[in-house]
Design an enzyme around this catalytic site. Structure first.
Site, mmCIF file in Angstrom:
data_model
loop_
_atom_site.group_PDB
_atom_site.id
_atom_site.type_symbol
_atom_site.label_atom_id
_atom_site.label_comp_id
_atom_site.label_asym_id
_atom_site.label_seq_id
_atom_site.Cartn_x
_atom_site.Cartn_y
_atom_site.Cartn_z
ATOM 1 N N ASN A 32 -4.211 16.207 51.298
ATOM 2 C CA ASN A 32 -3.043 16.128 52.189
ATOM 3 C C ASN A 32 -2.556 17.514 52.626
ATOM 4 O OD1 ASN A 32 -1.782 17.055 49.908
ATOM 5 N ND2 ASN A 32 -0.364 15.336 49.693
ATOM 6 N N LEU A 33 -3.214 18.554 52.148
ATOM 7 C CA LEU A 33 -2.932 19.947 52.535
ATOM 8 C C LEU A 33 -1.515 20.404 52.183
ATOM 9 C CD1 LEU A 33 -4.817 20.250 55.984
ATOM 10 C CD2 LEU A 33 -5.664 20.753 53.687
ATOM 11 N N GLY A 36 -3.298 22.549 49.351
ATOM 12 C CA GLY A 36 -4.589 23.064 49.799
ATOM 13 C C GLY A 36 -4.523 23.682 51.189
ATOM 14 N N PHE A 73 -9.526 15.872 41.959
ATOM 15 C CA PHE A 73 -8.868 17.155 41.657
ATOM 16 C C PHE A 73 -7.411 17.172 42.107
ATOM 17 C CE2 PHE A 73 -13.371 18.124 42.283
ATOM 18 C CZ PHE A 73 -13.653 18.899 41.182
ATOM 19 N N ALA A 75 -3.802 17.185 42.558
ATOM 20 C CA ALA A 75 -2.742 17.048 41.552
ATOM 21 C C ALA A 75 -1.755 18.191 41.704
ATOM 22 C CB ALA A 75 -3.342 17.097 40.143
ATOM 23 N N ASN A 92 2.718 12.260 41.386
ATOM 24 C CA ASN A 92 1.444 12.752 41.948
ATOM 25 C C ASN A 92 0.277 12.563 40.988
ATOM 26 O OD1 ASN A 92 2.689 13.567 44.248
ATOM 27 N ND2 ASN A 92 2.801 15.732 43.705
ATOM 28 N N TYR A 141 3.573 17.763 32.765
ATOM 29 C CA TYR A 141 2.240 17.924 33.366
ATOM 30 C C TYR A 141 1.163 17.384 32.425
ATOM 31 C CZ TYR A 141 -2.040 20.327 34.705
ATOM 32 O OH TYR A 141 -3.344 20.608 35.035
ATOM 33 N N GLY A 278 7.798 25.187 28.129
ATOM 34 C CA GLY A 278 6.604 24.348 28.183
ATOM 35 C C GLY A 278 5.307 25.063 27.850
ATOM 36 N N ASP A 279 5.355 26.363 27.562
ATOM 37 C CA ASP A 279 4.121 27.121 27.290
ATOM 38 C C ASP A 279 3.727 27.063 25.814
ATOM 39 O OD1 ASP A 279 3.580 28.071 29.829
ATOM 40 O OD2 ASP A 279 4.554 30.012 29.524
HETATM 41 N N1 UFG Z 1 2.376 34.223 32.690
HETATM 42 C C1 UFG Z 1 3.119 35.384 32.706
HETATM 43 N N2 UFG Z 1 3.468 35.908 33.919
HETATM 44 C C2 UFG Z 1 3.111 35.327 35.103
HETATM 45 C C3 UFG Z 1 2.353 34.149 35.070
HETATM 46 C C4 UFG Z 1 2.016 33.620 33.840
HETATM 47 O O1 UFG Z 1 3.475 35.933 31.656
HETATM 48 O O2 UFG Z 1 3.458 35.855 36.163
HETATM 49 C C5 UFG Z 1 1.942 33.663 31.394
HETATM 50 C C6 UFG Z 1 2.380 32.228 31.176
HETATM 51 O O3 UFG Z 1 3.690 32.158 30.656
HETATM 52 C C7 UFG Z 1 1.296 31.741 30.235
HETATM 53 C C8 UFG Z 1 0.053 32.524 30.666
HETATM 54 O O4 UFG Z 1 0.549 33.640 31.389
HETATM 55 O O5 UFG Z 1 1.614 32.108 28.934
HETATM 56 C C9 UFG Z 1 -0.855 31.736 31.581
HETATM 57 O O6 UFG Z 1 -0.048 31.179 32.604
HETATM 58 P P1 UFG Z 1 -0.641 30.485 33.912
HETATM 59 O O7 UFG Z 1 0.549 30.050 34.719
HETATM 60 O O8 UFG Z 1 -1.636 31.362 34.549
HETATM 61 O O9 UFG Z 1 -1.428 29.248 33.329
HETATM 62 P P2 UFG Z 1 -0.963 28.060 32.362
HETATM 63 O O10 UFG Z 1 -1.638 28.280 31.042
HETATM 64 O O11 UFG Z 1 0.515 27.880 32.328
HETATM 65 O O12 UFG Z 1 -1.504 26.787 33.118
HETATM 66 C C10 UFG Z 1 -2.770 26.777 33.701
HETATM 67 C C11 UFG Z 1 -2.806 25.744 34.830
HETATM 68 C C12 UFG Z 1 -2.655 24.368 34.289
HETATM 69 C C13 UFG Z 1 -3.648 24.152 33.163
HETATM 70 C C14 UFG Z 1 -3.475 25.206 32.118
HETATM 71 C C15 UFG Z 1 -4.413 25.079 30.961
HETATM 72 O O13 UFG Z 1 -1.747 26.002 35.755
HETATM 73 O O14 UFG Z 1 -2.876 23.457 35.330
HETATM 74 O O15 UFG Z 1 -3.706 26.460 32.711
HETATM 75 O O16 UFG Z 1 -3.994 26.020 29.955
HETATM 76 F F1 UFG Z 1 -3.456 22.955 32.606
#
Ligand code: UFG
Length: 323
Positions: A32-33, A36, A73, A75, A92, A141, A278-279
């Site tokens: 649906n762009l 993307g 893919f 999502a 979604n 998520y 959530g991390d």
């Molecule tokens: N982070 C930073 N600064 C930023 C961006 C990210 O410190 O500017 C940290 C985040 O807090 C996290 C790590 O870097 O600790 C990785 O973050 P990302 O946002 O790159 O990736 P995520 O692990 O949160 O999530 C990604 C995808 C998800 C997938 C997941 C699997 O977005 O769809 O990886 O781990 F499920």
């Protein structure tokens, strides 16, 4: 095979589409762009501009593509955003996925390939993580992806819709043609490279008090082309079930920034901020199941090579697909 790729204009879907075409498959992209980009769709693929919210739209796409397999893919994929807007994620990633699975059943599609995530596990009891670990997601998520995994198990049992679900760790890197461009970028590597390109003054580090050696979160970065190869292997007859896709090496946020400094030759200022909700602290894959059952072998296992390909793409496309 004739395959329908939803989200084929997005980051992972675009590279998988390219690799599927290179491997001789016929591809129809449905997208649906909203996330993307039309120019991220390989010109060899057919394109359907989808509208999953419209009644019957997904079913019509499946009916017209008549695929042997669907690779799903499309999502919403941001952990942080899902904590603020869970409705978007359940809608979604669960409701629309269900519409697609129903269409697959209605049209007699043989196989459903699902982009799942290591976020379905939540903070793991141990790393590296095998597929049999308990799944206790700590963000909407991961929860929505897990719920759809369960749908697939029942649909296989009752409707004989065969499936393979890949639990991706952190997708990164680029092919020569296609790379990572989110309209609002939240991912670590592209954000760091934006600083190297001079588009941002600094990167933010979300949390330095995690129980890891340098206090920042650890992730397992996996090259996008290696992810694509796993999907191609997964289309082989008899391949089914859940597979982790990662390299088994964990890198902290600080280590990623250092690697980007090394590859780009630029100083990357970083500002330490509080944790992002959530991390999980540490996510590292054990992908032995994919090695042995699929014959998967990553070609770009080193973070250095992953960052090099990402940097090459970003330098060539400094404004992403906007140019
Ligand atoms: N982070 C930073 N600064 C930023 C961006 C990210 O410190 O500017 C940290 C985040 O807090 C996290 C790590 O870097 O600790 C990785 O973050 P990302 O946002 O790159 O990736 P995520 O692990 O949160 O999530 C990604 C995808 C998800 C997938 C997941 C699997 O977005 O769809 O990886 O781990 F499920």
């Amino acid at each position: 095979m004739n395959v329908l790729v939803t989200g084929g204009a997005g980051y992972i879907g675009s590279v998988c589409t390219e690799e599927l075409l290179n491997a001789g498959h016929q591809v129809t992209v449905y997208d649906n762009l909203t996330e993307g980009h039309r120019s991220a769709v390989d010109p060899r693929a057919k394109f359907i501009l989808g509208n999953p919210e419209e009644e019957g739209n997904i079913l019509a796409a499946v009916e017209s593509a008549k695929p042997d397999a669907i690779l799903h893919f499309a999502a919403s994929a941001l952990v942080g955003e899902s904590m603020m807007n869970p409705k978007k994620y359940f809608h979604n990633n669960l409701v629309n996925a269900l519409k697609l699975a129903d269409a697959a059943v209605a049209c007699g599609v043989k196989k459903f390939v699902f982009s799942s995530t290591c976020a379905t596990y939540g903070p793991p009891e141990r790393v590296p993580m095998t597929e049999d670990l308990p799944q206790r997601p700590i963000n909407p998520y991961g929860e929505a992806k897990l719920m759809f995994e369960k749908v697939l198990i029942w649909y296989r049992e009752i409707y004989q819709l065969d499936f393979i679900a890949f639990r991706y760790f952190n997708a990164a890197g680029a092919s020569e043609k296609f790379g990572e461009h989110h309209r609002i970028e939240t991912h670590l590597i592209p954000n760091v490279l934006q600083v190297a390109l001079g588009h941002k003054t600094h990167v933010e580090i979300f949390g330095t008090d995690y129980p890891t050696p340098d206090g920042t979160c650890i992730r397992d970065y996996i090259h996008i082309k290696d992810l694509a190869q796993a999907h191609i292997l997964g289309l082989q007859p008899g391949k089914s079930g859940f597979f982790n896709l990662g390299n088994g090496d964990g890198y902290s946020v600080k280590e990623v920034i250092q690697m980007c400094e090394k590859i780009t030759g630029k100083n990357i200022p970083a500002i330490e901020k509080s944790r992002r909700a959530g991390d999980p602290p540490r996510l590292v894959a054990a992908a032995n199941k994919a090695f042995t059952e699929l014959g998967w072998k990553p070609q770009y296992p080193k973070l250095e090579d992953i960052v090099k390909t990402a940097w090459a793409w970003h330098r060539k496309h400094p404004t992403g697909y906007a140019d």
